[in-house]
Write a protein that holds these residues in place. Structure first.
Motif: not given
Length: 59
Positions: A1-7
């Motif tokens: 699962m890809a790490a969450f990134q703040i848009p």
């Protein structure tokens, strides 16, 4: 699962353009009751038109 990134919010520039009243009414009818702003609709429509132009052969 890809790490969450703040848009990131894209850089924007204000442009004043004039729309015929009937086009404004048609857009407002199309987005009524939907989670969409007039600007978001216009941006999506322009991006779609640009993509179609890029795919079509030069005339």
């Amino acid at each position: 699962m890809a790490a969450f990134q703040i848009p990131r919010t894209p850089h924007t520039t204000n442009k004043t353009i004039r729309f015929p009243d009937d086009v404004i009414a048609d857009v407002e009818t199309a987005i009524a009751g939907k989670d969409c702003t007039f600007s978001a609709f216009v941006i999506a429509a322009v991006r779609s038109a640009l993509a179609q132009l890029a795919e079509s052969p030069e005339t």
